[in-house]
Design a protein around this motif. Structure first.
Motif, PDB file in Angstrom:
ATOM      1  N   HIS A   1       0.818  -1.213   0.000  1.00  0.00           N
ATOM      2  CA  HIS A   1       0.000   0.000   0.000  1.00  0.00           C
ATOM      3  C   HIS A   1       0.852   1.263   0.000  1.00  0.00           C
ATOM      4  CE1 HIS A   1      -3.574  -2.308   1.177  1.00  0.00           C
ATOM      5  NE2 HIS A   1      -2.801  -2.936   2.038  1.00  0.00           N
ATOM      6  N   GLY A   2       0.230   2.341  -0.479  1.00  0.00           N
ATOM      7  CA  GLY A   2       0.803   3.673  -0.333  1.00  0.00           C
ATOM      8  C   GLY A   2       0.474   4.223   1.043  1.00  0.00           C
ATOM      9  N   LYS A   3       0.699   5.510   1.228  1.00  0.00           N
ATOM     10  CA  LYS A   3       0.588   6.116   2.554  1.00  0.00           C
ATOM     11  C   LYS A   3      -0.806   6.614   2.908  1.00  0.00           C
ATOM     12  CE  LYS A   3       5.385   7.450   2.192  1.00  0.00           C
ATOM     13  NZ  LYS A   3       6.343   8.515   2.016  1.00  0.00           N
ATOM     14  N   ASN A   4      -1.702   6.748   1.935  1.00  0.00           N
ATOM     15  CA  ASN A   4      -3.038   7.275   2.204  1.00  0.00           C
ATOM     16  C   ASN A   4      -3.832   6.273   3.040  1.00  0.00           C
ATOM     17  OD1 ASN A   4      -5.964   7.688   1.800  1.00  0.00           O
ATOM     18  ND2 ASN A   4      -5.309   9.367   0.484  1.00  0.00           N
ATOM     19  N   GLU A   5      -4.080   6.631   4.298  1.00  0.00           N
ATOM     20  CA  GLU A   5      -4.706   5.694   5.238  1.00  0.00           C
ATOM     21  C   GLU A   5      -6.116   5.305   4.823  1.00  0.00           C
ATOM     22  OE1 GLU A   5      -5.699   5.381  10.015  1.00  0.00           O
ATOM     23  OE2 GLU A   5      -4.539   7.070   9.255  1.00  0.00           O
ATOM     24  N   TYR A   6      -6.914   6.263   4.363  1.00  0.00           N
ATOM     25  CA  TYR A   6      -8.293   5.953   3.963  1.00  0.00           C
ATOM     26  C   TYR A   6      -8.314   4.957   2.807  1.00  0.00           C
ATOM     27  CZ  TYR A   6     -12.628   6.364   1.385  1.00  0.00           C
ATOM     28  OH  TYR A   6     -13.771   6.068   0.688  1.00  0.00           O
ATOM     29  N   LEU A   7      -7.520   5.208   1.776  1.00  0.00           N
ATOM     30  CA  LEU A   7      -7.496   4.309   0.622  1.00  0.00           C
ATOM     31  C   LEU A   7      -6.929   2.951   1.000  1.00  0.00           C
ATOM     32  CD1 LEU A   7      -6.303   6.809  -2.135  1.00  0.00           C
ATOM     33  CD2 LEU A   7      -8.618   5.939  -1.769  1.00  0.00           C
ATOM     34  N   ARG A   8      -5.911   2.948   1.842  1.00  0.00           N
ATOM     35  CA  ARG A   8      -5.282   1.700   2.283  1.00  0.00           C
ATOM     36  C   ARG A   8      -6.289   0.831   3.029  1.00  0.00           C
ATOM     37  NH1 ARG A   8      -1.284   3.867   5.163  1.00  0.00           N
ATOM     38  NH2 ARG A   8      -2.191   3.550   7.199  1.00  0.00           N
ATOM     39  N   GLU A   9      -6.999   1.424   3.986  1.00  0.00           N
ATOM     40  CA  GLU A   9      -7.968   0.664   4.762  1.00  0.00           C
ATOM     41  C   GLU A   9      -9.134   0.201   3.901  1.00  0.00           C
ATOM     42  OE1 GLU A   9      -9.177   2.582   8.364  1.00  0.00           O
ATOM     43  OE2 GLU A   9      -7.121   2.749   9.102  1.00  0.00           O
ATOM     44  N   SER A  10      -9.574   1.038   2.979  1.00  0.00           N
ATOM     45  CA  SER A  10     -10.683   0.661   2.095  1.00  0.00           C
ATOM     46  C   SER A  10     -10.305  -0.548   1.248  1.00  0.00           C
ATOM     47  CB  SER A  10     -11.075   1.833   1.191  1.00  0.00           C
ATOM     48  OG  SER A  10     -11.552   2.906   1.964  1.00  0.00           O
ATOM     49  N   ALA A  11      -9.105  -0.538   0.691  1.00  0.00           N
ATOM     50  CA  ALA A  11      -8.650  -1.657  -0.131  1.00  0.00           C
ATOM     51  C   ALA A  11      -8.531  -2.924   0.708  1.00  0.00           C
ATOM     52  CB  ALA A  11      -7.315  -1.323  -0.793  1.00  0.00           C
ATOM     53  N   PHE A  12      -7.978  -2.802   1.910  1.00  0.00           N
ATOM     54  CA  PHE A  12      -7.814  -3.981   2.761  1.00  0.00           C
ATOM     55  C   PHE A  12      -9.169  -4.554   3.162  1.00  0.00           C
ATOM     56  CE2 PHE A  12      -7.445  -6.131   6.824  1.00  0.00           C
ATOM     57  CZ  PHE A  12      -6.454  -7.045   6.537  1.00  0.00           C
ATOM     58  N   LEU A  13     -10.091  -3.693   3.569  1.00  0.00           N
ATOM     59  CA  LEU A  13     -11.402  -4.170   4.016  1.00  0.00           C
ATOM     60  C   LEU A  13     -12.169  -4.844   2.880  1.00  0.00           C
ATOM     61  CD1 LEU A  13     -12.498  -1.231   6.336  1.00  0.00           C
ATOM     62  CD2 LEU A  13     -11.887  -3.564   7.027  1.00  0.00           C
ATOM     63  N   PHE A  14     -12.005  -4.353   1.672  1.00  0.00           N
ATOM     64  CA  PHE A  14     -12.698  -4.971   0.544  1.00  0.00           C
ATOM     65  C   PHE A  14     -12.064  -6.306   0.162  1.00  0.00           C
ATOM     66  CE2 PHE A  14     -14.066  -5.721  -3.777  1.00  0.00           C
ATOM     67  CZ  PHE A  14     -15.395  -5.322  -3.751  1.00  0.00           C
ATOM     68  N   SER A  15     -10.758  -6.407   0.272  1.00  0.00           N
ATOM     69  CA  SER A  15     -10.069  -7.607  -0.200  1.00  0.00           C
ATOM     70  C   SER A  15     -10.105  -8.755   0.798  1.00  0.00           C
ATOM     71  CB  SER A  15      -8.621  -7.285  -0.561  1.00  0.00           C
ATOM     72  OG  SER A  15      -7.931  -6.792   0.568  1.00  0.00           O
ATOM     73  N   SER A  16     -10.133  -8.475   2.091  1.00  0.00           N
ATOM     74  CA  SER A  16      -9.995  -9.552   3.069  1.00  0.00           C
ATOM     75  C   SER A  16     -11.128 -10.579   3.038  1.00  0.00           C
ATOM     76  CB  SER A  16      -9.784  -8.985   4.477  1.00  0.00           C
ATOM     77  OG  SER A  16     -10.814  -8.110   4.821  1.00  0.00           O
ATOM     78  N   PRO A  17     -12.378 -10.260   2.708  1.00  0.00           N
ATOM     79  CA  PRO A  17     -13.377 -11.330   2.580  1.00  0.00           C
ATOM     80  C   PRO A  17     -13.190 -12.171   1.308  1.00  0.00           C
ATOM     81  CG  PRO A  17     -14.448  -9.228   3.034  1.00  0.00           C
ATOM     82  CD  PRO A  17     -13.024  -8.932   2.674  1.00  0.00           C
ATOM     83  N   VAL A  18     -12.520 -11.627   0.311  1.00  0.00           N
ATOM     84  CA  VAL A  18     -12.362 -12.316  -0.977  1.00  0.00           C
ATOM     85  C   VAL A  18     -11.106 -13.168  -1.009  1.00  0.00           C
ATOM     86  CG1 VAL A  18     -12.176 -11.978  -3.482  1.00  0.00           C
ATOM     87  CG2 VAL A  18     -13.585 -10.415  -2.113  1.00  0.00           C
ATOM     88  N   LEU A  19     -10.015 -12.657  -0.409  1.00  0.00           N
ATOM     89  CA  LEU A  19      -8.721 -13.321  -0.457  1.00  0.00           C
ATOM     90  C   LEU A  19      -8.162 -13.507   0.948  1.00  0.00           C
ATOM     91  CD1 LEU A  19      -7.179 -11.164  -3.319  1.00  0.00           C
ATOM     92  CD2 LEU A  19      -7.908 -13.548  -3.536  1.00  0.00           C
ATOM     93  N   ASP A  20      -7.319 -14.496   1.099  1.00  0.00           N
ATOM     94  CA  ASP A  20      -6.585 -14.679   2.346  1.00  0.00           C
ATOM     95  C   ASP A  20      -5.350 -13.778   2.251  1.00  0.00           C
ATOM     96  OD1 ASP A  20      -5.341 -15.518   4.635  1.00  0.00           O
ATOM     97  OD2 ASP A  20      -4.928 -17.555   3.926  1.00  0.00           O
ATOM     98  N   ILE A  21      -5.338 -12.685   3.016  1.00  0.00           N
ATOM     99  CA  ILE A  21      -4.248 -11.713   2.947  1.00  0.00           C
ATOM    100  C   ILE A  21      -3.084 -12.215   3.803  1.00  0.00           C
ATOM    101  CG2 ILE A  21      -3.569  -9.316   3.264  1.00  0.00           C
ATOM    102  CD1 ILE A  21      -5.820  -9.841   1.171  1.00  0.00           C
ATOM    103  N   LEU A  22      -2.022 -12.631   3.145  1.00  0.00           N
ATOM    104  CA  LEU A  22      -0.854 -13.180   3.838  1.00  0.00           C
ATOM    105  C   LEU A  22       0.000 -12.089   4.456  1.00  0.00           C
ATOM    106  CD1 LEU A  22       0.194 -15.840   1.171  1.00  0.00           C
ATOM    107  CD2 LEU A  22      -1.214 -16.176   3.214  1.00  0.00           C
ATOM    108  N   ALA A  23       0.040 -10.930   3.815  1.00  0.00           N
ATOM    109  CA  ALA A  23       0.815  -9.794   4.330  1.00  0.00           C
ATOM    110  C   ALA A  23       0.238  -8.516   3.750  1.00  0.00           C
ATOM    111  CB  ALA A  23       2.281  -9.924   3.955  1.00  0.00           C
ATOM    112  N   SER A  24       0.222  -7.486   4.576  1.00  0.00           N
ATOM    113  CA  SER A  24      -0.222  -6.163   4.145  1.00  0.00           C
ATOM    114  C   SER A  24       0.839  -5.178   4.633  1.00  0.00           C
ATOM    115  CB  SER A  24      -1.594  -5.841   4.758  1.00  0.00           C
ATOM    116  OG  SER A  24      -2.017  -4.557   4.395  1.00  0.00           O
ATOM    117  N   VAL A  25       1.582  -4.596   3.691  1.00  0.00           N
ATOM    118  CA  VAL A  25       2.716  -3.739   4.056  1.00  0.00           C
ATOM    119  C   VAL A  25       2.558  -2.359   3.422  1.00  0.00           C
ATOM    120  CG1 VAL A  25       4.297  -5.673   4.382  1.00  0.00           C
ATOM    121  CG2 VAL A  25       4.140  -4.577   2.143  1.00  0.00           C
ATOM    122  N   ILE A  26       3.171  -1.381   4.057  1.00  0.00           N
ATOM    123  CA  ILE A  26       3.124   0.006   3.592  1.00  0.00           C
ATOM    124  C   ILE A  26       4.505   0.375   3.070  1.00  0.00           C
ATOM    125  CG2 ILE A  26       2.617   2.390   4.286  1.00  0.00           C
ATOM    126  CD1 ILE A  26       1.001   1.174   6.617  1.00  0.00           C
TER     127      ILE A  26
END
Length: 197
Positions: free
Chosen positions: A19-44
């Motif tokens: 992810h980039g540094k924008n917290e809102y966009l970062r959290e939105s992407a993570f929240l949308f992806s976690s029900p669809v995929l098994d997120i092994l790592a999320s790094v900034i």
């Protein structure tokens, strides 16, 4: 509801999110992806991480969602997608500034497969919007980032529904990617070039 995108007949595929540094966009992407995929790592971008370590996780997908690091190693061996906050006309740095300078009427964002050369991989999807009359470089860049979030939703929806990335959409890059040093040089006005100055 992103959870409804998950195919019931298969176990979740895995992903690494950068992810980039924008917290809102970062959290939105993570929240949308976690029900669809098994997120092994999320790094900034600013985190202390190495490609080699993330590659050991053997993800099905690697998503570079507005991260500024250029991947050059083993993560490119996986299905790697970059979300570029500019349309295919403006690969590399400075897209918003260049688009305004050249009087473009529209702008957007591009989702593309990652290859060794920056912003040159197969284009999976493009989202475009009109440039407002009073647009600034900052506002246009931010709107490009938001368009990346919409593309992220689109790509994840395709994975959740069909189990794989979408096929390339048929659009192509219009020029080679502008590097940071080239963009900084372009930003320097030369008084001898009267028209540009």
């Amino acid at each position: 509801n992103p959870g409804s995108l998950m195919r019931k007949d298969k176990k979740k595929q895995t992903a690494v999110l950068i992810h980039g540094k924008n917290e809102y966009l970062r959290e939105s992407a993570f929240l949308f992806s976690s029900p669809v995929l098994d997120i092994l790592a999320s790094v900034i971008d600013d985190d202390d991480w190495r490609e080699e370590e993330l590659a050991k996780l053997r993800p099905d997908y690697v998503f570079n969602f507005l991260g500024s690091r250029v991947l050059k190693g083993p993560l490119l061996e996986y299905k790697a997608v970059n979300f570029h906050p500019a349309p295919p006309e403006w690969p590399g740095r400075g897209g918003a500034s260049l688009a305004l300078y050249h009087g473009e009427k529209s702008y957007g964002a591009t989702a593309h497969g990652m290859v060794l050369e920056v912003d040159s991989g197969p284009i999976l999807a493009v989202r475009r919007f009109e440039i407002a009359p009073d647009e600034s470089c900052e506002s246009l860049f931010r709107r490009g980032e938001l368009a990346c979030l919409h593309l992220f939703y689109e790509i994840l929806t395709t994975i959740g529904t069909h189990g794989d990335l979408p096929k390339p959409c048929g659009e192509s890059w219009k020029r080679r990617a502008m590097k940071r040093a080239e963009f900084e040089e372009w930003l320097t006005a030369n008084p001898d070039e009267k028209e540009n100055f």
